[in-house]
Write an enzyme that holds these catalytic residues in place. Structure first.
Site, PDB file in Angstrom:
ATOM      1  N   CYS A 209     161.429  62.046  50.976  1.00  0.00           N
ATOM      2  CA  CYS A 209     162.171  63.283  50.503  1.00  0.00           C
ATOM      3  C   CYS A 209     160.965  64.299  50.324  1.00  0.00           C
ATOM      4  CB  CYS A 209     162.639  62.935  49.207  1.00  0.00           C
ATOM      5  SG  CYS A 209     163.992  63.926  48.537  1.00  0.00           S
TER       6      CYS A 209
ATOM      7  N   HIS B 284     166.432  58.212  50.943  1.00  0.00           N
ATOM      8  CA  HIS B 284     165.669  57.229  49.945  1.00  0.00           C
ATOM      9  C   HIS B 284     165.925  55.839  50.465  1.00  0.00           C
ATOM     10  CE1 HIS B 284     164.355  60.028  46.797  1.00  0.00           C
ATOM     11  NE2 HIS B 284     165.423  60.901  47.371  1.00  0.00           N
TER      12      HIS B 284
ATOM     13  N   GLU C 180     164.612  53.269  49.290  1.00  0.00           N
ATOM     14  CA  GLU C 180     164.313  52.240  48.325  1.00  0.00           C
ATOM     15  C   GLU C 180     165.461  52.241  47.795  1.00  0.00           C
ATOM     16  OE1 GLU C 180     163.769  56.458  46.339  1.00  0.00           O
ATOM     17  OE2 GLU C 180     163.565  55.389  48.170  1.00  0.00           O
TER      18      GLU C 180
END
Length: 387
Positions: free
Chosen positions: A256, A354, A356
């Site tokens: 990001c 993202h 994650e």
């Protein structure tokens, strides 16, 4: 049930939405943005990338599962304000330790409920993200509008130092230790070092003001550039650090805000999106694998490829940089925004979204494997060169 205290929301163009106080009673100002996720409101609230932003949830029912002590992505709620249509009267989930509104009130987060969030979202899509104020104290729209227009804008905002850890800390590898990564904390989410830990990576998280020598003094095999809030055009120090990492050929991975920093380090520009990408349902094409992933996003800025207009299809070609060739590795299928970069001659890559994925989806989790493979390949290469 007692009647809630009235509140108003005023956008900087004068559009006003009435509602009721939700969370803390008071006033707040920030940039109005909308999140399209159907789940994951706790992760959204505690994501440091939302610092100084007032989040509008497009999903109508919020708070259904309460809050718990495990799903936070940082040590506090970071949003400047919160806008929901229909808050749950009771949060119900076996993991819940409390209610969402109580959590908002405890942390002083001013919110508003009963808002026509569909109309508000359509307005932001048409007019773009803009400054906003919420008040459950001053209900005069003109008075609030004056202060909204005095609030700072997101363009030119340098916010990383405000969300970064004040002191270094370590997240140990799970199981056998394989590699050490130094993470520059520009607004890191807890799930990043957790995803690395499951791959045998010990992560040293350092403040945003750290130098490359401080990062490498941890014994790092690689550097991670974290997500974070603000305008990447202000991040000159992290960009200089990334350039030095590229020069030294230290393996580098960014997410990001970190992707925008790598883009600048490679010589690309950045620009502000009209209303940004925020949610857990964004389609992205991985040009390396040819697969389309459903991904989690939270960004209001993007990388600008030289010679390619905003919104135009980015050619799948090698671009010359100060550090050799680079390619756009990922693109958003909604609007052709650059969603990832890959250096060809030095060990570095990033994605704008993202992987994650807290909360979900997990299509892009493989990128942490790609990072581990990059480190392993570089480690073996160095071992052979030193033999």
């Amino acid at each position: 049930m007692s009647k809630r205290r009235p509140a108003i929301l005023v956008l900087e163009d004068g559009r006003t939405f009435p509602g009721e106080a939700y969370g803390s009673v008071g006033e707040t100002f920030g940039e109005a943005v909308f999140n399209t996720g159907m789940t994951g409101y706790q992760e959204t609230l505690t994501d440091p990338s939302y610092h100084r932003q007032v989040v509008v949830q497009t999903a109508p029912h919020i708070g259904n599962t309460g809050v718990n002590g495990e799903d936070d992505e940082s040590g506090r709620i970071w949003v400047a304000g919160y806008v929901v249509r229909d808050p749950a009267r009771i949060g119900s989930n076996w993991r819940a330790t409390g209610g969402l509104e109580d959590r908002l009130a405890t942390e002083g987060v001013v919110g508003i409920s009963g808002v026509d969030t569909r109309a508000l979202t359509r307005h932001l899509r048409e007019r773009g993200a803009m400054r906003v104020g919420i008040s459950s104290i001053d209900l005069d729209p003109q008075s609030l509008l004056t202060r909204v227009r005095e609030a700072p804008q997101m363009v030119g905002a340098d916010l990383s130092a405000e969300v970064s850890t004040p002191e270094p800390y370590v997240v140990e590898a799970v199981g056998a230790h394989r590699f050490t990564v130094a993470a520059l904390d520009l607004g890191i989410k807890r799930n990043v070092p957790r995803r690395l830990a499951t791959r045998g990576v010990t992560t040293h998280v350092l403040p945003a003001s750290s130098s490359i020598d401080q990062l490498l003094a941890t014994g790092a095999d690689a550097i991670f550039l974290s997500p974070g809030p603000g305008d990447p055009a202000t991040a000159d120090a992290p960009v200089a650090l990334a350039r030095e990492a590229l020069r030294r050929e230290v393996p580098l991975f960014g997410i990001c805000f970190g992707s925008q920093i790598l883009g600048r380090a490679l010589g690309f520009g950045t620009y502000k999106l009209g209303y940004g990408h925020r949610g857990i349902n964004q389609p992205v094409l991985d040009r390396v694998t040819g697969k389309v992933e459903v991904t989690s996003h939270n960004h209001g800025f993007a990388v600008e490829v030289p010679g390619v207009g905003v919104g135009a299809v980015v050619p799948d070609q090698v671009i010359d940089t100060d550090f050799g060739g680079a390619q756009v590795s990922h693109v958003c299928l909604n609007d052709n925004v650059v969603e990832g970069l890959r250096a060809i001659d030095v060990p570095a890559f990033t994605v704008q979204y993202h992987p994650e994925a807290a909360a979900g989806p997990h299509d892009a989790d493989y990128l942490f494997d790609r990072f581990a493979d990059l480190i392993e390949g570089r480690t073996h290469s160095r071992g052979r060169s030193n033999a």
